[in-house]
Design a protein around this motif. Sequence first.
Motif, PDB file in Angstrom:
ATOM      1  N   ASN A  56      41.327  46.518  68.962  1.00 23.21           N
ATOM      2  CA  ASN A  56      40.468  45.468  69.528  1.00 23.21           C
ATOM      3  C   ASN A  56      39.413  46.054  70.456  1.00 23.21           C
ATOM      4  O   ASN A  56      38.273  45.588  70.496  1.00 23.21           O
ATOM      5  N   MET A  57      39.808  47.090  71.221  1.00 23.72           N
ATOM      6  CA  MET A  57      38.844  47.738  72.113  1.00 23.72           C
ATOM      7  C   MET A  57      37.690  48.344  71.310  1.00 23.72           C
ATOM      8  O   MET A  57      36.512  48.164  71.648  1.00 23.72           O
ATOM      9  N   TYR A  58      38.022  49.076  70.235  1.00 31.20           N
ATOM     10  CA  TYR A  58      36.955  49.692  69.436  1.00 31.20           C
ATOM     11  C   TYR A  58      36.125  48.648  68.696  1.00 31.20           C
ATOM     12  O   TYR A  58      34.932  48.860  68.445  1.00 31.20           O
ATOM     13  N   ARG A  59      36.730  47.502  68.369  1.00 28.21           N
ATOM     14  CA  ARG A  59      35.943  46.420  67.791  1.00 28.21           C
ATOM     15  C   ARG A  59      34.899  45.927  68.795  1.00 28.21           C
ATOM     16  O   ARG A  59      33.734  45.703  68.443  1.00 28.21           O
ATOM     17  N   GLN A  60      35.313  45.783  70.071  1.00 30.09           N
ATOM     18  CA  GLN A  60      34.377  45.364  71.106  1.00 30.09           C
ATOM     19  C   GLN A  60      33.290  46.428  71.343  1.00 30.09           C
ATOM     20  O   GLN A  60      32.161  46.094  71.698  1.00 30.09           O
ATOM     21  N   LYS A  61      33.643  47.706  71.140  1.00 32.70           N
ATOM     22  CA  LYS A  61      32.669  48.785  71.319  1.00 32.70           C
ATOM     23  C   LYS A  61      31.722  48.926  70.123  1.00 32.70           C
ATOM     24  O   LYS A  61      30.857  49.797  70.130  1.00 32.70           O
ATOM     25  N   LYS A  62      31.894  48.095  69.117  1.00 32.50           N
ATOM     26  CA  LYS A  62      31.075  48.164  67.899  1.00 32.50           C
ATOM     27  C   LYS A  62      31.320  49.467  67.141  1.00 32.50           C
ATOM     28  O   LYS A  62      30.402  50.087  66.612  1.00 32.50           O
ATOM     29  N   GLU A  63      32.603  49.878  67.099  1.00 31.66           N
ATOM     30  CA  GLU A  63      33.004  51.043  66.316  1.00 31.66           C
ATOM     31  C   GLU A  63      34.039  50.591  65.277  1.00 31.66           C
ATOM     32  O   GLU A  63      35.244  50.803  65.432  1.00 31.66           O
ATOM     33  N   PRO A  64      33.563  49.916  64.214  1.00 33.51           N
ATOM     34  CA  PRO A  64      34.489  49.284  63.271  1.00 33.51           C
ATOM     35  C   PRO A  64      35.411  50.265  62.552  1.00 33.51           C
ATOM     36  O   PRO A  64      36.568  49.937  62.280  1.00 33.51           O
TER      37      PRO A  64
END
Length: 489
Positions: free
Chosen positions: A69-77
């Motif tokens: 979820n953190m990487y999703r928020q960072k725009k790193e799919p």
Amino acid sequence: MDLANANTALAENLEMPIYTANAQRFKAEIYSEYQIWDSASVNFNRALKVYQAQANDSLVAICYENMGNMYRQKKEPAEAMRYYRMAYGLFDTLKSDWGKATVIKSEGYLYIVEKLFAKAKEPLYHSLRLFNKIKNRYGQLDALNDIANMYYLTKEYDKAIEVGEQALHLTEFYHSNKHMTWALTTLYRSHKILGNIPEALRYLEQVSFNRMHTQVEDFKRRFLFYQLVYENQRKDATIKQSIIDKQETTQQFLYGFSALGLFLVGILWRNNRVLRQKNADISKALVDGQTLERKRVAAELHDNLGGTLGTIMWYLRGLDKKALSTEEQEIYEDVQSMINGAYEEIRALSHNLLPQELEKEGLVQALERLVHKLNESNNIRFELKVNGLKDRLGRKTEFELYSMTLELTNNIFKHSSASYAVVSLVETESQIMLTITDDGQGIKTNDMKGVGLRNVRNRVESLNGTLSLANESGIGTHVGIQIPKKQKG
């Protein structure tokens, strides 16, 4: 954040690695919310190392999903998907349908964020099927709202309305303002685009009301929390001291007249019987008083504290953030976050004191909600098993059974060091059986005489029931409660 730091320090001082890791993971989620990615990553990795060292695969999987979820928020799919895949693999090994459904739903939401709507449909429906299978209403609501939003974004407005209405209907049973607002918003936007103006206006009015209601409740938090704790402790101390004083007076009376001979022995024996009955009445009165007090406190938390915190946030929102300096804006955000956090704490406390499901839907619905909330803590996996109970029990019986379950599951969290626990509720022709077991370290001798178990025994006795406790270090604890069916109605 202050609360998370305090929890971390307390857990470290008590040398409780799992609780320390949970506090670090909680801090990481807060840092992610504020997009402080370096601090979030550091805390996630610290928690992950502890979980792996403790060989707790369930918590490792949950941490992986949080990091995704953190990487999703960072725009790193790509990185987000990698962690989701690792989380799913562990949950699959653990045969956890709840864990798999949660991760799959997160994957579907990632596709929505990346505007890959064709890929989002299958995982979202897959997660919904799993949540339906395990009858997890919270998960069902989440999945339905994401599916409705997906159809809205793909301009399939009729389908968005159909699924949104399903989600809205489910909120009537789950009582979640957040999910209700999501469903109402999708319905409003879809009807508006289709030109259904009366329907759109009707849903818009409900959205506005819900948001206002949520904002008001958001402020019912920390302001009276410590005052509530203090008052409860003071009342408990007063009751205990009153009992001690009465017992001391009785003992002095018995000692003073013990020399009067056999004749007075008979009188004293009779008085002692009366005294035992009075003590039993006091125990029953304590249980009844605690029940009434919990209802009153829950109502005060909901009605009074909400208005106070609502007013505070209303004034906060009246401030022009653009006119504030950078430092003042940070303080503004911290205060707003603390008030929101306070609301969540008071809401959970108020709900546990007097859950709406217990009043409206009955004991089974209340226990489903309680077990779901317990599983959100990620420390111990709880499972609820129900057999029978198609009809409602008496209000007192339901309230006492819920209170005993709340007390015993709280003891598991505090003392058991367990990884798995089962709450079983069975109805037979003659009785109601509540059984709570865990695989922890057992109850210490001192804890078996504590206030919590004594309250449970008093509640059981008030229902003319029986209580059995099997306890063995290293194997776990088994608490069995049997209530006669004559309590029904």
